[in-house]
Structure formats: C-alpha cells, structure tokens
Design a protein around this motif. Structure first.
Motif, PDB file in Angstrom:
ATOM      1  N   UNK A 103       0.817  -1.215   0.000  1.00  0.00           N
ATOM      2  CA  UNK A 103       0.000   0.000   0.000  1.00  0.00           C
ATOM      3  C   UNK A 103       0.859   1.277   0.000  1.00  0.00           C
ATOM      4  N   UNK A 104       2.164   1.097   0.090  1.00  0.00           N
ATOM      5  CA  UNK A 104       3.081   2.242   0.005  1.00  0.00           C
ATOM      6  C   UNK A 104       3.203   2.650  -1.472  1.00  0.00           C
ATOM      7  N   UNK A 105       2.803   3.886  -1.786  1.00  0.00           N
ATOM      8  CA  UNK A 105       2.727   4.252  -3.212  1.00  0.00           C
ATOM      9  C   UNK A 105       3.976   4.962  -3.731  1.00  0.00           C
ATOM     10  N   UNK A 106       4.792   5.457  -2.831  1.00  0.00           N
ATOM     11  CA  UNK A 106       6.026   6.116  -3.283  1.00  0.00           C
ATOM     12  C   UNK A 106       7.083   5.055  -3.626  1.00  0.00           C
ATOM     13  N   UNK A 107       8.126   5.452  -4.355  1.00  0.00           N
ATOM     14  CA  UNK A 107       9.164   4.480  -4.701  1.00  0.00           C
ATOM     15  C   UNK A 107       9.919   3.944  -3.483  1.00  0.00           C
ATOM     16  N   UNK A 108      10.565   2.808  -3.676  1.00  0.00           N
ATOM     17  CA  UNK A 108      11.405   2.227  -2.629  1.00  0.00           C
ATOM     18  C   UNK A 108      12.822   1.978  -3.174  1.00  0.00           C
ATOM     19  N   UNK A 109      13.783   2.145  -2.295  1.00  0.00           N
ATOM     20  CA  UNK A 109      15.172   1.826  -2.637  1.00  0.00           C
ATOM     21  C   UNK A 109      15.518   0.541  -1.894  1.00  0.00           C
ATOM     22  N   UNK A 110      15.778  -0.495  -2.669  1.00  0.00           N
ATOM     23  CA  UNK A 110      16.102  -1.790  -2.083  1.00  0.00           C
ATOM     24  C   UNK A 110      17.620  -1.917  -1.973  1.00  0.00           C
ATOM     25  N   UNK A 111      18.101  -2.108  -0.757  1.00  0.00           N
ATOM     26  CA  UNK A 111      19.523  -2.359  -0.569  1.00  0.00           C
ATOM     27  C   UNK A 111      19.812  -3.809  -0.899  1.00  0.00           C
ATOM     28  N   UNK A 112      21.020  -4.035  -1.423  1.00  0.00           N
ATOM     29  CA  UNK A 112      21.466  -5.394  -1.704  1.00  0.00           C
ATOM     30  C   UNK A 112      22.905  -5.550  -1.241  1.00  0.00           C
ATOM     31  N   UNK A 113      23.081  -6.319  -0.152  1.00  0.00           N
ATOM     32  CA  UNK A 113      24.445  -6.711   0.230  1.00  0.00           C
ATOM     33  C   UNK A 113      24.802  -7.799  -0.770  1.00  0.00           C
ATOM     34  N   UNK A 114      25.435  -7.393  -1.857  1.00  0.00           N
ATOM     35  CA  UNK A 114      25.529  -8.273  -3.020  1.00  0.00           C
ATOM     36  C   UNK A 114      26.255  -9.588  -2.725  1.00  0.00           C
ATOM     37  N   UNK A 115      27.156  -9.564  -1.760  1.00  0.00           N
ATOM     38  CA  UNK A 115      27.908 -10.775  -1.434  1.00  0.00           C
ATOM     39  C   UNK A 115      27.045 -11.943  -0.975  1.00  0.00           C
ATOM     40  N   UNK A 116      25.834 -11.646  -0.506  1.00  0.00           N
ATOM     41  CA  UNK A 116      24.926 -12.692  -0.031  1.00  0.00           C
ATOM     42  C   UNK A 116      24.262 -13.475  -1.161  1.00  0.00           C
ATOM     43  N   UNK A 117      24.275 -12.915  -2.381  1.00  0.00           N
ATOM     44  CA  UNK A 117      23.468 -13.468  -3.466  1.00  0.00           C
ATOM     45  C   UNK A 117      24.302 -14.094  -4.573  1.00  0.00           C
ATOM     46  N   UNK A 118      23.712 -15.117  -5.194  1.00  0.00           N
ATOM     47  CA  UNK A 118      24.296 -15.676  -6.404  1.00  0.00           C
ATOM     48  C   UNK A 118      23.982 -14.713  -7.557  1.00  0.00           C
ATOM     49  N   UNK A 119      24.795 -14.754  -8.585  1.00  0.00           N
ATOM     50  CA  UNK A 119      24.585 -13.849  -9.724  1.00  0.00           C
ATOM     51  C   UNK A 119      23.168 -13.957 -10.268  1.00  0.00           C
ATOM     52  N   UNK A 120      22.670 -15.190 -10.364  1.00  0.00           N
ATOM     53  CA  UNK A 120      21.334 -15.400 -10.925  1.00  0.00           C
ATOM     54  C   UNK A 120      20.247 -14.715 -10.110  1.00  0.00           C
ATOM     55  N   UNK A 121      20.401 -14.813  -8.795  1.00  0.00           N
ATOM     56  CA  UNK A 121      19.399 -14.178  -7.928  1.00  0.00           C
ATOM     57  C   UNK A 121      19.354 -12.677  -8.183  1.00  0.00           C
ATOM     58  N   UNK A 122      20.527 -12.067  -8.270  1.00  0.00           N
ATOM     59  CA  UNK A 122      20.582 -10.620  -8.502  1.00  0.00           C
ATOM     60  C   UNK A 122      19.991 -10.285  -9.872  1.00  0.00           C
TER      61      UNK A 122
END
Lengths: 305, 305
Positions: B89-108
């Motif tokens: 229900x939040x209508x404004x944009x969101x900035x999603x942080x990504x601690x990239x080291x946690x993710x596989x390339x495919x996930x990102x």
C-alpha cells in the motif's frame, strides 16, 4: 544601564565580550608615520562598540617553524609604550600582551607595578619553542605577578590545536589567569572539542569556567592562508578548498568567519561557557583591514549589540 | 505542479530529496506480527512528505569488527520480499539495498529483471571486509546491472570516514551509480571534507556531481552511542561529551541532528552539490523511533516542504 568595563566583565566571567587587536607599528617606522597610523587606527575603532583593545607583543618565532615565514619578521614597538604615547585618546581598556621571554624580571615587575588596573590588563605569552633562551619563563612571570601585582587582570593564550590544552588552561587558571584569548580559529570542530573538554573538566573539579575569547581573522589571499599555516592555525580541508577556489577569497573567508562566530556563540551559550570574540587582521593589506572593521561590526551584531 | 517521483529527481540530480529508511523485521518473526509491524510503519510514514523509502538488507558484519556487537545480529527478511508482501500500500518508490555478497549472480539478475524501474531503485553494498567470502562481488554486481538492467537506478553507499572516498565515489559513478547514500553522519567536518573533495574532483574531471543523501539517526542512549561506534560512525569528541553528560540524550541528539541537517544543507547549497536526507533509527526503542518520525518532519521543513 552602562555596560561594565572590561576588567569587571572578565572578573565576573561574563559572555559576549568583544575585542579588537592591533599589532604596534614596526620599530623602524618614523615618528610622524607612527602618529598617522595610530590616528587612522583609532578612527576605525571609534565607530565600533568594543569592550577593549588588544595590543600584541611580537616575538621572532622563526625558531618554532623551520619554514620560511611568508611575511618577514620585523621588530615592533613595545605595546605599552605605543599605547601610552599614541593611543591615549582611546578610552576603553587595553590588554597588553607580553612575550615574557623577551623581558628581564625587573622590567616586567616595573611595568606591572605602574599599570592602572582599571584600564590595563595583561596577557602573558610563553616561549614559542622549548629550546628558546628566555629572560623570564612563563611560570616565573606568573609568580612575579602574584607577588607584585595580583590585582592586574591576567589572561593566557589558548591554542586549540594542542593536545590536552584544557588541562593547560586549568593549570594557567591556578596560576592567576582569569581569562583566555585563543589563537586565530578556523577549525570549529577542534575548538568545540577543546571547549567541551574544558567545560567538563571544570565541572569535575568544581571550578568556574573563565571567559574564552575566540580570535577571528579574515583570509583574503593565498599568501595569508600560507601565513596562517605557518602560524600553526589548522584550517579544515573543505574550508581550505573553498578559499583556494574562491573568486574572492576575502569575501569567502568573511562568510566563514561569521559562520564560525555564530557556531561558537551558540555552542558556548548551550554549554554555559562564558565567551567573547577578538577580531584581528593577520594581514596588513588595506582591503583585509577594512573588511576586518566590518567583520567586527557584524560580530557585534551577532552578540546583540 | 506535482513533484517528480524519486527516479526522476535522482536522474536529474535534484536537491532536497527526503527518504526514510527501515530495516525489515527479523526472519524469526511470526507472520501475524510482521503484518502488524508493517502496518504501524506505514501509519507512521504516511503522515510524512517523503520521496521514498529505503529498505535495508542486513548482513552479519561481525567480521569487520572484532568487538562484541552491542545489539545482536539477527537475520532479517529479504527487503524486496518484505516490500512486495507487506508494504504494497506504500505508493512512493522504494530503494532496495542489496548486500551483493549474499546473493548468487542469478538471484541478482532475476531480481533486477523483474523490478519496476519507476517504483524500485537499488543500492549495492559491497562486503564489509576484504577477507569475507562473497557469492557476488560489488564490481561484478555492477557489471550484471549494466548487462541486464541498465534502466534500474543504482545508488552506492558512501562512508565519509574513509580516506579518498571521493575517488571511490567517482569510480562507482563510472560503473553506473547515479546517487549516493551515506552512512549515519555525526561528524559534519569530515562530511564537508568529503563533499568538498568530491565537488572539486568532479569539476576537475568535468563530471556532474550526483545527489548525495545524508543519513541521520538519533542517539537516545549510551548503548546506541556504543552501537554507532561499533558501526564505524565517527562522533566528534564534543558531541560525544554532550551525549554522555546529557540528562536526556535523545533530546540532545535531536538538536544535533537538526544542526547537522541545517549545516549540510547550507554547505551543499553554497557549493552547488545536489543533496538530500535519509532519516533512520539505528535503535529499535519506541521512544527513539517516535522521535525519528518527528525528526523526519522537521527535516522536511528545513527542506522547505
């Protein structure tokens, strides 16, 4: 209600003190020219609402910094002599600086004995480096005052760039200093660190903090910036960047000096440390000196005068 | 005129951006409780005039600091998942942080491909220490975005306490970052040094400075102060003194946060660096979270909203 005079303001550790400082003319100056300089100086200052005038005592400090001094050192007139001979029409009090190492004990004793303590205050400055040969050390000069003329209001210099300066302030206070005058300030954060440490150390010792007078000086050129560095004044990188890149460094430094004054005023008010300002010009350029007079008026306004 | 939405504000390097940041609930939280938390959060935020919401991605950073973490590390919900599932229900944009080291390339890659770039922005965060084992490095994550989804607005973190951070900012900018979000700021002088260096380096390279968003967080207790230290946030000595001695540290830090906001606003305006603020609470205490909402409203007012 008339405002109390400077010795009383400082004795009561009042805030909002405003001073202006002047370096006496070079000794080599012709008498006629000295009279002219004194007259022009007083004309400038008479329009300002000042609590007093500081007269510096200049010592050759080349020993403390091996780099070439950006402006050459030239011996200047004795500040007490200059005051008596040429500034007698100045009715507000004066603070006479004394680089005590230059004087024999008798000279200091005689000067203190004769000083009118309603009108004259002193600031003792120690040697600029540990290795320097001195005629009287700072500690000894403080003792002489305690012995001969404890009524003479005595101030001490404070240098925010030194470590544990707040402990040094308290030691000077124990030896008779009842107010402090800072070196030129460009690094507000370091100054706040010092004032904060001083305040909490006073509180821990149950001692009343004394008035700290912050010295402001414009910086109208890169040459002046270089001189500030030579004097040991720390300038934050962002501020140095802004002065180096400014189309008009004088104008830029004017803005910063007012920001510094406002910031330190608010900080001291919030904390409860009595404070004041001293306006000086480390440069002898006409534009910088004229702007300095304007700065003093603007700082007076900041102090609600 | 309606205000442009966040992706456009940042694309145009506009000043005065206001964000609020939130850490998703712990993974161990019951679904029912997560729904409640999300609802309370949105209730708080809906009264504020924000340009967007930051959702942090928390990584276990115990490797970068051998000292005991003052608040324990607990794995939190995936920020994108939390947003989709509970903050729709939040209508404004969101900035999603990504601690990239946690993710596989495919996930990102998958996440970027599916993101609605009018509504979602990303901030990539590198490993918290050099020795850490990572699934995807920061540089590689930046390449993946350039390959798969260059339209996704990408931000980078900025840490004023690091040397030569301005050069690191420019390097990140070359690799696609179009805005910056700082770590929590308590040291204005260091921040000004960084912004000044960044500005003059941009000028020397004839590059447009990107919007820098300064993160402010209250400090309502000595425990929070300790946590800020653990996070690597430099707190000037005078400010630390004032928080340690304050009867009400929350109130005291509130005043300082507003001073910092005002100071950085004026500094960036004077220099011409686009800026904004991000308000967060590093503490989870109710009093601090409520005061944080008030702080966001006061910072909005400082920005003339």
């Amino acid at each position: 209600m008339t405002r109390p005079r400077l010795p009383h303001l400082l004795a009561e550790a009042r805030s909002g003190v405003l001073l202006f400082s002047v370096t006496p003319p070079k000794r080599s100056t012709a008498d006629e020219r000295i009279r002219e300089i004194a007259e022009v100086t007083l004309d400038r200052l008479n329009g300002l609402d000042l609590d007093g005038l500081i007269l510096y005592d200049i010592d050759d400090e080349s020993d403390r910094n091996p780099d070439t001094r950006p402006f050459p050192f030239l011996a200047t007139l004795d500040p007490a002599r200059y005051y008596e001979t040429h500034l007698s029409s100045w009715t507000q009090p004066v603070i006479i600086y004394r680089c005590v190492g230059k004087y024999a004990e008798d000279e200091l004793r005689d000067w203190m004995r004769d000083a009118d303590t309603e009108q004259v205050l002193g600031v003792f400055v120690g040697a600029s480096s540990g290795g320097k040969e001195v005629r009287t050390g700072l500690r000894r000069a403080q003792e002489l005052r305690a012995e001969t003329r404890p009524e003479l209001p005595l101030g001490a210099v404070v240098i925010g760039e030194r470590r544990d300066e707040h402990l040094r302030m308290l030691a000077k206070q124990e030896r008779g200093a009842s107010f402090f005058v800072s070196q030129v300030i460009y690094h507000v954060n370091e100054t706040k660190n010092l004032i904060s440490d001083y305040y909490y150390e006073c509180r821990a010792r149950d001692v009343q903090p004394r008035t700290v007078i912050f010295t402001l000086s414009l910086c109208g050129s890169l040459k002046t910036l270089e001189f500030l560095g030579w004097l040991g004044v720390e300038v934050p990188r962002w501020l140095e960047n802004s002065l180096r890149h400014a189309g008009d460094p004088l104008d830029e430094s004017y803005k910063h000096c007012l920001d510094i004054a406002r910031d330190l005023r608010d900080f001291c008010e919030h904390l409860g440390v009595p404070y004041g300002f001293n306006i000086e010009s480390v440069s002898i350029r006409k534009a910088e000196i004229e702007a300095t007079t304007r700065l003093a008026a603007d700082v007076a306004a900041l102090l609600g005068r």
